[in-house]
Scaffold this active site. Structure first.
Site, PDB file in Angstrom:
ATOM      1  N   GLU A  73       0.932  -1.262  -0.144  1.00 38.99           N
ATOM      2  CA  GLU A  73       0.035  -0.002   0.192  1.00 38.99           C
ATOM      3  C   GLU A  73       0.968   1.304   0.054  1.00 38.99           C
ATOM      4  O   GLU A  73       2.018   1.185   0.199  1.00 38.99           O
ATOM      5  CB  GLU A  73      -0.739   0.020   1.339  1.00 38.99           C
ATOM      6  CG  GLU A  73      -1.934  -1.166   1.323  1.00 38.99           C
ATOM      7  CD  GLU A  73      -3.004  -1.060   0.070  1.00 38.99           C
ATOM      8  OE1 GLU A  73      -3.565  -0.029   0.111  1.00 38.99           O
ATOM      9  OE2 GLU A  73      -3.123  -2.140  -0.452  1.00 38.99           O
TER      10      GLU A  73
ATOM     11  N   SER B   6     -12.630   1.277  -7.671  1.00 34.60           N
ATOM     12  CA  SER B   6     -13.432   0.584  -6.661  1.00 34.60           C
ATOM     13  C   SER B   6     -13.783   1.345  -5.441  1.00 34.60           C
ATOM     14  O   SER B   6     -14.576   1.011  -4.611  1.00 34.60           O
ATOM     15  CB  SER B   6     -12.753  -0.766  -6.206  1.00 34.60           C
ATOM     16  OG  SER B   6     -11.436  -0.474  -6.124  1.00 34.60           O
TER      17      SER B   6
ATOM     18  N   ARG C 198      -8.588  12.495  -7.789  1.00 32.32           N
ATOM     19  CA  ARG C 198      -9.018  11.733  -8.958  1.00 32.32           C
ATOM     20  C   ARG C 198     -10.439  11.913  -9.480  1.00 32.32           C
ATOM     21  O   ARG C 198     -10.894  11.852 -10.531  1.00 32.32           O
ATOM     22  CB  ARG C 198      -8.560  10.512  -9.157  1.00 32.32           C
ATOM     23  CG  ARG C 198      -9.012   9.613  -7.948  1.00 32.32           C
ATOM     24  CD  ARG C 198      -8.531   8.157  -7.839  1.00 32.32           C
ATOM     25  NE  ARG C 198      -9.138   7.340  -6.902  1.00 32.32           N
ATOM     26  CZ  ARG C 198      -8.782   5.904  -6.632  1.00 32.32           C
ATOM     27  NH1 ARG C 198      -8.083   5.427  -7.422  1.00 32.32           N
ATOM     28  NH2 ARG C 198      -9.332   5.336  -5.478  1.00 32.32           N
TER      29      ARG C 198
ATOM     30  N   TYR D 257      -7.123   4.840 -21.153  1.00 30.75           N
ATOM     31  CA  TYR D 257      -7.721   4.150 -20.042  1.00 30.75           C
ATOM     32  C   TYR D 257      -7.292   5.170 -18.761  1.00 30.75           C
ATOM     33  O   TYR D 257      -5.925   5.472 -18.823  1.00 30.75           O
ATOM     34  CB  TYR D 257      -7.249   2.681 -19.437  1.00 30.75           C
ATOM     35  CG  TYR D 257      -7.546   2.068 -18.167  1.00 30.75           C
ATOM     36  CD1 TYR D 257      -8.896   1.698 -18.190  1.00 30.75           C
ATOM     37  CD2 TYR D 257      -6.699   2.131 -17.279  1.00 30.75           C
ATOM     38  CE1 TYR D 257      -9.224   1.269 -16.831  1.00 30.75           C
ATOM     39  CE2 TYR D 257      -7.162   1.636 -15.923  1.00 30.75           C
ATOM     40  CZ  TYR D 257      -8.400   1.217 -15.832  1.00 30.75           C
ATOM     41  OH  TYR D 257      -8.833   0.983 -14.559  1.00 30.75           O
TER      42      TYR D 257
ATOM     43  N   ASN E 177      -4.679   5.763  -6.207  1.00 31.22           N
ATOM     44  CA  ASN E 177      -5.559   6.389  -5.227  1.00 31.22           C
ATOM     45  C   ASN E 177      -4.783   7.585  -4.290  1.00 31.22           C
ATOM     46  O   ASN E 177      -5.309   8.187  -3.301  1.00 31.22           O
ATOM     47  CB  ASN E 177      -6.169   5.111  -4.214  1.00 31.22           C
ATOM     48  CG  ASN E 177      -4.932   4.426  -3.545  1.00 31.22           C
ATOM     49  OD1 ASN E 177      -3.877   5.170  -3.069  1.00 31.22           O
ATOM     50  ND2 ASN E 177      -5.172   3.328  -3.116  1.00 31.22           N
TER      51      ASN E 177
ATOM     52  N   TYR F 187       4.813   4.818  -6.757  1.00 34.35           N
ATOM     53  CA  TYR F 187       3.661   4.087  -6.530  1.00 34.35           C
ATOM     54  C   TYR F 187       2.867   4.195  -7.663  1.00 34.35           C
ATOM     55  O   TYR F 187       1.977   4.739  -8.186  1.00 34.35           O
ATOM     56  CB  TYR F 187       2.724   4.856  -5.521  1.00 34.35           C
ATOM     57  CG  TYR F 187       1.735   4.122  -4.987  1.00 34.35           C
ATOM     58  CD1 TYR F 187       1.629   2.752  -4.486  1.00 34.35           C
ATOM     59  CD2 TYR F 187       0.438   4.734  -5.046  1.00 34.35           C
ATOM     60  CE1 TYR F 187       0.397   2.162  -4.033  1.00 34.35           C
ATOM     61  CE2 TYR F 187      -1.011   3.924  -4.629  1.00 34.35           C
ATOM     62  CZ  TYR F 187      -0.853   2.625  -3.984  1.00 34.35           C
ATOM     63  OH  TYR F 187      -1.901   1.877  -3.728  1.00 34.35           O
TER      64      TYR F 187
ATOM     65  N   GLU G  96      -1.189  -1.835 -10.284  1.00 32.87           N
ATOM     66  CA  GLU G  96      -1.713  -2.713 -11.566  1.00 32.87           C
ATOM     67  C   GLU G  96      -2.631  -1.904 -12.416  1.00 32.87           C
ATOM     68  O   GLU G  96      -2.796  -2.324 -13.475  1.00 32.87           O
ATOM     69  CB  GLU G  96      -2.282  -3.960 -11.069  1.00 32.87           C
ATOM     70  CG  GLU G  96      -3.772  -3.776 -10.328  1.00 32.87           C
ATOM     71  CD  GLU G  96      -3.688  -3.089  -8.980  1.00 32.87           C
ATOM     72  OE1 GLU G  96      -2.845  -3.021  -8.206  1.00 32.87           O
ATOM     73  OE2 GLU G  96      -4.779  -2.565  -8.532  1.00 32.87           O
ATOM     74  N   LYS G  97      -3.113  -0.965 -11.867  1.00 29.50           N
ATOM     75  CA  LYS G  97      -3.955  -0.053 -12.725  1.00 29.50           C
ATOM     76  C   LYS G  97      -3.263   0.355 -14.218  1.00 29.50           C
ATOM     77  O   LYS G  97      -3.953   0.252 -14.948  1.00 29.50           O
ATOM     78  CB  LYS G  97      -4.562   1.262 -12.194  1.00 29.50           C
ATOM     79  CG  LYS G  97      -5.095   1.269 -10.800  1.00 29.50           C
ATOM     80  CD  LYS G  97      -5.243   2.502 -10.066  1.00 29.50           C
ATOM     81  CE  LYS G  97      -6.337   2.316  -8.898  1.00 29.50           C
ATOM     82  NZ  LYS G  97      -5.613   1.440  -7.919  1.00 29.50           N
TER      83      LYS G  97
END
Ligand SMILES: *[C@@H]1O[C@H](CO)[C@@H](O)[C@H](O)[C@H]1NC(C)=O
Ligand SMILES: *[C@@H]1O[C@H](CO)[C@@H](O)[C@H](O)[C@H]1NC(C)=O
Ligand SMILES: *[C@@H]1O[C@H](CO)[C@@H](O)[C@H](O)[C@H]1NC(C)=O
Length: 353
Positions: A129, A186, A194, A234, A239, A245, A248-249
């Site tokens: 994280e 999510s 964002r 995309y 976050n 950082y 996987e996005k």
């Protein structure tokens, strides 16, 4: 006559009791044998799996987020045949390393090992994280010997993804495009940067939302890449914004699906340490969401210019080795063989910002 009858009755009762005792003993004995067999079968046969020298026991203090996965099963090229991974805390005192997954222990210091630790044991701080989602870093003060995270300057670098070089130049086929911009989110926080940026952007172009909360279309894992591949762009909006950082996005949702990522995260220069400058669009390349929208709409009409965002794929490909828990732990084995004999980290919080 009467007494004789009584004796015979007594004999019968005695005989019956004897039979009962013999039967009970037999049944008890059989059950015991059965139970012993069961316990013997259920004991994992550790001896068979114990590897050869140099032989290190690596204790996972907890399962990361309580995920279950096979432990001693490292894929190539993360060969760890001379390490033995375990979740058995009884092996604490013989473990060469104890891997402590931050998010499983950060609620209380009591969640950390409380047993006296051997002086040559490594405690490895593991975190996937960002600092914004890693509370109570101070619990780790003066306890940790090695770090493992997505930060490139970790002792054990565990990125979310990476590029591999092709042996020969490849002709990459851009997936067929029928839609413009997708975003899967999510964790919908209306006050986050964002979401605010998206609210502005959607005034100028259509953004299709996917994700498990809010009122948008859920995206089944199996269909995810195929669905996203139909989009030209995309939104890979992290976050929180921190050095290295990049999650996987980018690696999965954007690169593996074959779209062009529009990133919000650390500065462009930080991304360029990991991916080619012409493989992505950064929101900070534009003064506002409006200018970004104009640029994307222009690219939509200019196939040649759009295709240039795929030129890098003739030389590189995003790894198909998706980030997985098992791979993260497999890295520890190699790192232990190269670790300094003594190392201690006074403060994780000072560094992980
Ligand atoms: C490149 O070549 C090596 C050796 O021939 C092979 O093992 C490897 O899989 C190839 N890599 C790719 C990306 O094709
Ligand atoms: C890639 O495409 C070019 C031009 O169409 C062609 O000359 C070349 O042989 C192709 N290479 C591969 C590896 O298919
Ligand atoms: C790890 O750090 C602890 C706490 O500072 C220290 O006692 C221990 O000797 C260190 N172990 C190694 C292998 O460096």
């Amino acid at each position: 006559m009467e007494s004789k009858q009584n004796v015979s009755k007594l004999n019968k009762i005695f005989f019956f009791i004897i039979i009962q005792i013999v039967l009970s003993c037999t049944i008890f004995y059989l059950i015991r044998i059965k139970m012993e067999n069961v316990t013997e079968i259920e004991q994992p046969n550790k001896i068979v799996d114990v590897p050869q020298k140099p032989f290190y026991i690596i204790l996972l203090w907890t399962r990361p987020f309580n995920y279950h996965f096979p432990l001693n099963n490292c894929p190539q090229p993360f060969d760890s045949s001379d390490c033995f991974f375990t979740l058995d805390r009884n092996m604490f005192s013989t473990a060469k390393a104890v891997v402590i997954h931050h998010r499983n222990v950060c609620n209380s210091k009591q969640q950390l090992p409380q047993i006296p630790r051997p002086p040559n044991q490594y405690w490895i701080w593991f975190n996937t994280e960002s600092p914004s989602h890693s509370p109570n870093l101070a619990f780790m003060d003066n306890l940790i010997n090695l770090t493992m995270s997505y930060r490139a300057d970790s002792d054990i670098f565990a990125p979310y993804g990476w590029l591999e070089m092709h042996n020969e130049t490849q002709n990459f086929t851009i997936p067929e495009k029928t839609k413009l911009v997708a975003w899967a989110i999510s964790n919908w926080n209306p006050s986050s940067r964002r979401v605010k940026y998206y609210e502005e952007l959607k005034n100028y172009l259509k953004v299709d939302l996917f994700g498990k909360f809010y009122n948008y279309i859920p995206l089944a894992k199996t269909e995810k890449l195929a669905t996203l591949s139909k989009y030209k762009f995309y939104l890979t909006f992290e976050n929180s914004i921190h050095e290295d950082y990049i999650t996987e996005k980018l690696w999965t949702n954007a690169f593996l699906s074959g779209t062009v990522p529009v990133v919000m995260g650390p500065p462009r220069k930080n991304y360029e340490r990991y991916i080619p400058a012409d493989s992505f669009i950064h929101v900070e390349d534009f003064p506002s969401a409006k200018e970004l929208a104009s640029y994307l709409l222009a690219l939509d009409k200019d196939d040649q210019k759009y295709q240039q965002y795929f030129n890098w794929r003739s030389t590189y490909q995003p790894t198909k080795q998706r980030r997985s828990w098992i791979v993260e732990y497999c890295r520890v084995c190699k790192a232990l063989k190269e670790a300094p004999v003594y190392r201690t980290i006074p403060s994780i919080a000072e560094w992980f910002k």
